[in-house]
Write an enzyme that holds these catalytic residues in place. Structure first.
Site, PDB file in Angstrom:
ATOM      1  CG  ASP A 152     -36.540 -31.950  34.088  1.00 51.54           C
ATOM      2  OD1 ASP A 152     -36.238 -32.867  34.879  1.00 51.54           O
ATOM      3  OD2 ASP A 152     -35.908 -31.710  33.042  1.00 51.54           O
TER       4      ASP A 152
ATOM      5  CG  ASP B 274     -38.330 -35.201  38.909  1.00 55.70           C
ATOM      6  OD1 ASP B 274     -37.698 -35.922  39.692  1.00 55.70           O
ATOM      7  OD2 ASP B 274     -37.799 -34.547  37.996  1.00 55.70           O
TER       8      ASP B 274
ATOM      9  CG  ASP C 110     -34.379 -34.264  39.423  1.00 55.26           C
ATOM     10  OD1 ASP C 110     -33.723 -35.135  40.014  1.00 55.26           O
ATOM     11  OD2 ASP C 110     -34.500 -34.222  38.188  1.00 55.26           O
TER      12      ASP C 110
END
Length: 776
Positions: free
Chosen positions: A513, A517, A319
Site C-alpha cells: 500500500d 511497494d 508487505d
C-alpha cells in the site's frame, strides 16, 4: 501494422455497428425466403437466401481482416469459407442460416459483454459532474473542475460526495458500498476524512475539500475502471491458440469428407457446423463477467489479463504495514513512574499532542479519548523535530517524545518491553521529571488471520511477508498469522529481488500500500494495492486495486478469478467438443448444411449462456451475519477498546505486587478488582447472553462459541479468586508473604486470559462485522 489496442477497438466498433444491422438483414432474408418457398416460388426463395448469404459475407470478411492484422487466424475464416461454400454448391438456405447464426452470435456476444460490464459502466456513470460550493452565505452549483482544496462544499442527502474531504459541521451518515462493497452505513464524525464516491444517506452536510476532482479517490477508481475495459485476457489468447489447430482440423475433415464421399455438400456441412466455433465468444464473456463481479465487491481490476493471472496464482507476497497490520499506530499500554497515575500521564501527554501533526501524536490522542480522558487545551505548544512536542497544561510544563537522558530502573524495564513487543515509546515529562511512557504499536488487522486461511483454501500454497520493519516484530506477526517465510529489514530493491525470485518459481501476487511497494508491485505477476488512493504510486503500479483497506477482498477476488477462468475454459471446451461431434456427423453425411447451421446456432447460444454464469457468484464460504448481529459485534468491539485500560490496570497491579507489596500495591489491586467487577464481568455476561446466542444462530450451532464461553468461566473464576485475595489483603492491612505468589499468578493469569480471549473474539467473531476496521 496497427497497434493491438487500435485493432481491438476497430474490431469492437465493427461488431457493434454491423451485428444489429446484419441480424436485421439476415432475418428478413431468411424469413422472406421461407415465405416465398411456402408460396411455391423456389427461385425467389433461393434469391432471398442468397442475398442474405452475400450480405453476411461483407462484415465476416472484415472480421477476418481484423483477425489477420492481429496475426491470428480465427474461426471467422471458417465462417467465410462456409458462406462461400454454400454459394458454390447452391445450398442457399444453409448460407442464409449461417449468416443469421453469425449475426445472432455476434449480437449475443455484444449483449452479453454489455450486461457483463454493466457494473463497470455504472461505476463510470455515477461519477459526479458538479458540486454545491458555499460562497459566503450562498451555495452555488459549480463544475467539479472548479473545486479546489479548502473549498467548503454542501452535500445534500442522497448525493454522491464529489471530492475527498473532511466533515466540517455535523456527523455524516454515509453509504460506502460503491467503494467498499459493505452494505452497512457508516458514521463519520466532524474532522474525519470522507472519500469521494460515497453517498450521503443522512441529512445535508458540509465538507471541507482536501483534494481537487482529479486527485480524489473516485477519480482514481474511474481511471482504473476505464483501463480495465480496454484490456484483453490471456484466456482469449489461449482460445486463439486453440483456433490455430481447430482451423486446419476443420479444413482437413472437410477435405476428407469431400474426397472420400465425392460430395461437396458434405464438405460444406462440415464447415457449417464448425462455424463460428463458440470458444472465442464464450471466453471473453466469462472474463468480462468476472471483472463485473469483482467491481461489485470493491475490487478494480485493470483488465481481464490480470484477473486470469490472479486465478492461476500460487504464491502471495505481502508487505506488513498497511497490509497485515492497520498501518496506523495504536495505543498498547501506559507505564507510569512509581507514585504517578497512568491515567494522568496519558491525559497530560494527549493534551499536548492535540496540536501536533505527528502520526504518533494523533494515535496518543485517540488512545486517551478511547479511555475517556478529558483533554484540556494546552498553551505555548512547540515542536522540535526528532525530540517531540512540549507545552503547558493546567500550568504544568509537559513534554512528550524521545528522551535522551539516563533512564531510571522502571524506564529501563519499559524500554526492554518495547523492544520485545515491537512497540514505539513516547516518553512523558512533567515539570522536567520523567513520569511515564506510552507504548504504541501498529496492530494486526482483525481479518488478517481469517483471510490468509481463506487464501490458502483458494489455492495459494506459499505466503511470504516482506517488510522494512525490524525482524522481531515482523516474526511475531508472521507467527500469529502462519506465514511460510518472513523477510525483514527489506529495502525497495530487496523487495523487488525477492518478488522476482518467487515469480520464477510460480505465478506470484504482491500486495502492498505504500510508495516503497510500487516497484515490487510492478515486478510481480499480479500487483495488488490496498486501498484506492487514486494517484498513489502503489495504485498506479498495481494491476488490481482494493477500494477498501480489507485484505479479505483479495480472497473474494481470487475466488471470482478462479471461477471465471474455470467457466471460460469449460465453455470453450464444451463448444469445441460439440462442434467436433457435429463435424464428424456431417462428414458421414448424417447432418445436411441447413440443419447443421441450426445445430451450430444452438451450440453458440448454449456456451454464451454458460459463460454468463460467471456474473453470478458461486457458493460463498465466508460466513455472513444479519444486520442486527453485525451491530452487536460492533458494539462489543467498541467495548473491547474501552476495556484495554482494564488490562493495563491488571498488569500494573501485578508489577506493583511483585516489586513493592505496600499500600500502593494494595491500591493497585483494588483498582484492578473494581474495573473487573464494574466493567469486564458485565461485558462478558452481556456477550454470553446477547452476542453468543446470535452467533450460534449464524454458525448453526452453539458449539462454535463454546470455547469462548469456557474462557468466560475462567475469567469469572479468577475474578472471584482475586476478590478473595483482596479481602485477605484488606483484613491484614497488606499482602501477606504466603499469598503473594498466588495473588501474582491470579493477576497475571487474568491479564493473559483476557488478552488472549479478546484476540480470539476479535479474530473469530468481530471480524465478521462490516466496517469494524474502518471505524478503528
Amino acid at each position: 501494422m496497427l497497434d493491438t489496442r487500435t485493432r481491438t477497438t476497430w474490431n469492437a466498433r465493427l461488431t457493434r455497428l454491423s451485428a444489429p444491422t446484419l441480424l436485421a438483414v439476415t432475418s428478413v432474408a431468411l424469413v422472406s425466403g421461407l415465405v416465398a418457398g411456402s408460396l411455391g416460388r423456389p427461385s425467389v426463395a433461393d434469391a432471398c437466401w442468397a442475398i442474405g448469404t452475400v450480405v453476411s459475407l461483407v462484415p465476416a470478411v472484415g472480421w477476418v481482416v481484423v483477425s489477420l492484422l492481429r496475426r491470428t487466424a480465427g474461426v471467422d475464416l471458417i465462417a467465410v469459407l462456409s458462406l462461400l461454400g454454400t454459394l458454390a454448391v447452391g445450398e442457399y438456405l444453409a448460407g442464409a442460416l449461417i449468416g443469421f447464426m453469425l449475426a445472432t452470435g455476434r449480437t449475443l456476444e455484444t449483449a452479453a459483454e454489455r450486461r457483463a460490464s454493466r457494473d463497470l459502466r455504472a461505476l463510470l456513470e455515477r461519477a459526479p459532474r458538479r458540486a454545491h460550493k458555499r460562497v459566503g452565505e450562498d451555495v452555488v452549483l459549480v463544475s467539479l473542475d472548479e473545486v479546489e482544496p479548502t473549498d467548503l462544499l454542501v452535500v445534500a442527502s442522497g448525493e454522491v460526495v464529489p471530492v475527498d474531504g473532511v466533515v466540517a459541521d455535523r456527523p455524516a451518515v454515509l453509504d460506502e458500498s460503491a467503494l467498499t462493497g459493505e452494505s452497512l452505513h457508516v458514521e463519520r464524525r466532524v474532522g474525519e476524512s470522507v472519500r469521494s464516491g460515497v453517498v450521503n444517506v443522512g441529512s445535508a452536510i458540509e465538507l471541507r475539500a482536501t483534494a481537487n476532482a482529479a486527485n480524489s479517490t473516485y477519480s482514481g477508481i474511474v481511471r482504473l475502471a476505464q483501463e480495465a475495459a480496454d484490456d484483453k485476457a490471456p484466456i482469449v489468447r489461449i482460445a486463439d491458440r486453440f483456433a490455430v489447430w481447430f482451423l486446419p482440423l476443420t479444413l482437413l475433415v472437410s477435405s476428407l469428407a469431400w474426397w472420400l464421399s465425392g460430395s461437396a455438400v458434405r464438405a460444406v456441412a462440415v464447415l457449417v457446423v464448425a462455424t463460428p466455433c463458440p470458444l472465442l465468444l464464450a471466453a471473453p464473456v466469462a472474463i468480462v463477467s468476472g471483472l463485473s463481479r469483482a467491481s461489485r465487491i470493491g475490487v478494480v481490476v485493470r483488465g481481464g489479463g490480470a484477473l486470469e493471472t490472479l486465478g492461476r496464482a500460487r504464491t502471495l507476497v505481502m508487505d506488513k504495514t498497511g497490509t497485515l497490520t492497520t498501518g496506523r499506530p495504536s495505543g498498547l499500554d501506559v507505564a507510569a513512574a512509581p507514585g504517578h497515575d497512568p491515567g494522568e500521564v496519558l491525559q497530560f501527554a494527549a493534551a499536548v499532542d492535540q496540536l501536533s501533526p505527528h502520526v504518533l501524536a494523533e494515535s496518543i490522542v485517540h488512545f486517551a479519548r478511547a479511555r475517556g480522558c478529558a483533554l484540556p487545551l494546552p498553551t505555548d505548544v512547540s515542536e522540535q523535530a526528532g525530540t517531540g512536542v512540549s507545552g503547558v497544561v493546567n500550568g504544568r510544563a509537559v513534554k512528550v517524545g524521545a528522551d535522551h537522558g539516563v533512564l531510571p530502573d522502571w524506564a529501563e524495564a519499559v524500554s526492554t518491553r518495547s523492544a520485545l513487543d515491537g512497540a514505539a515509546v513516547a516518553w512523558v515529562q512533567i515539570d522536567g521529571t520523567l513520569v511515564g511512557a506510552i507504548l504504541l504499536r501498529d496492530p494486526l488487522r482483525r481479518d488478517a488471520p481469517r483471510t490468509l486461511r481463506r487464501l490458502r483454501a483458494a489455492g495459494l500454497d506459499r505466503l511470504i511477508m516482506l517488510t522494512g520493519d525490524r525482524r522481531a516484530p515482523a516474526l511475531e506477526i508472521g507467527s500469529i498469522v502462519g506465514l511460510d517465510a518472513v523477510l525483514a529489514e527489506q529495502t525497495p530493491v530487496d523487495k523487488v529481488a525477492a518478488v522476482q525470485r518467487e515469480k520464477r518459481r510460480a505465478v506470484t501476487i504482491m500486495v502492498g500500500d505504500g510508495i516503497n511497494d510500487a516497484p515490487a508491485l510492478a515486478a510481480a505477476s499480479v500487483g495488488v494495492a490496498m486501498g484506492a488512493r487514486g494517484a498513489t504510486a502503489s495504485s498506479q503500479a498495481a494491476d488490481i486495486v482494493l477500494t477498501t483497506d480489507h485484505l479479505a477482498r483479495l480472497a473474494d477476488a481470487m475466488a471470482i478469478a478462479r471461477r471465471s477462468r474455470r467457466i471460460a475454459i469449460q465453455s470453450a471446451g464444451i463448444g469445441m467438443s460439440l462442434s467436433l461431434l457435429a463435424m464428424t456427423a456431417a462428414a458421414f453425411g448424417w447432418i445436411a448444411p441447413a440443419p447443421g447451421a441450426l445445430l451450430q446456432e444452438g451450440i453458440d447460444v448454449a456456451v454464451i449462456l454458460n459463460a454468463l454464469r460467471a456474473l453470478r457468484g458461486g457458493r460463498s464460504r465466508e460466513l455472513t451475519v444479519t444486520r442486527e448481529t453485525g451491530l452487536l459485534l460492533q458494539r462489543f468491539d467498541r467495548e473491547h477498546d474501552d476495556l484495554r485500560g482494564a488490562l493495563a490496570l491488571i498488569r500494573d497491579a501485578a508489577e506493583q505486587v511483585s516489586s513493592q507489596p505496600g499500600p500502593e500495591a494494595v491500591a493497585a489491586v483494588r483498582r484492578a478488582h473494581t474495573v473487573l467487577a464494574e466493567q469486564v464481568l458485565p461485558h462478558e455476561r452481556a456477550e454470553e447472553t446477547q452476542l453468543y446466542p446470535a452467533l450460534a444462530e449464524a454458525f448453526g450451532t452453539a458449539e462454535a462459541t463454546a470455547p469462548m464461553s469456557r474462557a468466560h468461566a475462567e475469567i469469572d473464576r479468577l475474578s472471584r479468586r482475586l476478590k478473595t485475595h483482596l479481602g485477605a489483603v484488606e483484613a491484614h492491612g497488606g499482602v501477606r508473604p504466603d499469598q503473594r505468589d498466588d495473588l501474582l499468578a491470579c493477576l497475571y493469569g487474568l491479564y493473559a486470559v483476557l488478552r488472549l480471549h479478546f484476540a480470539q473474539e476479535e479474530e473469530d467473531y468481530f471480524a465478521l462485522a462490516p466496517g469494524i476496521e474502518d471505524e478503528r
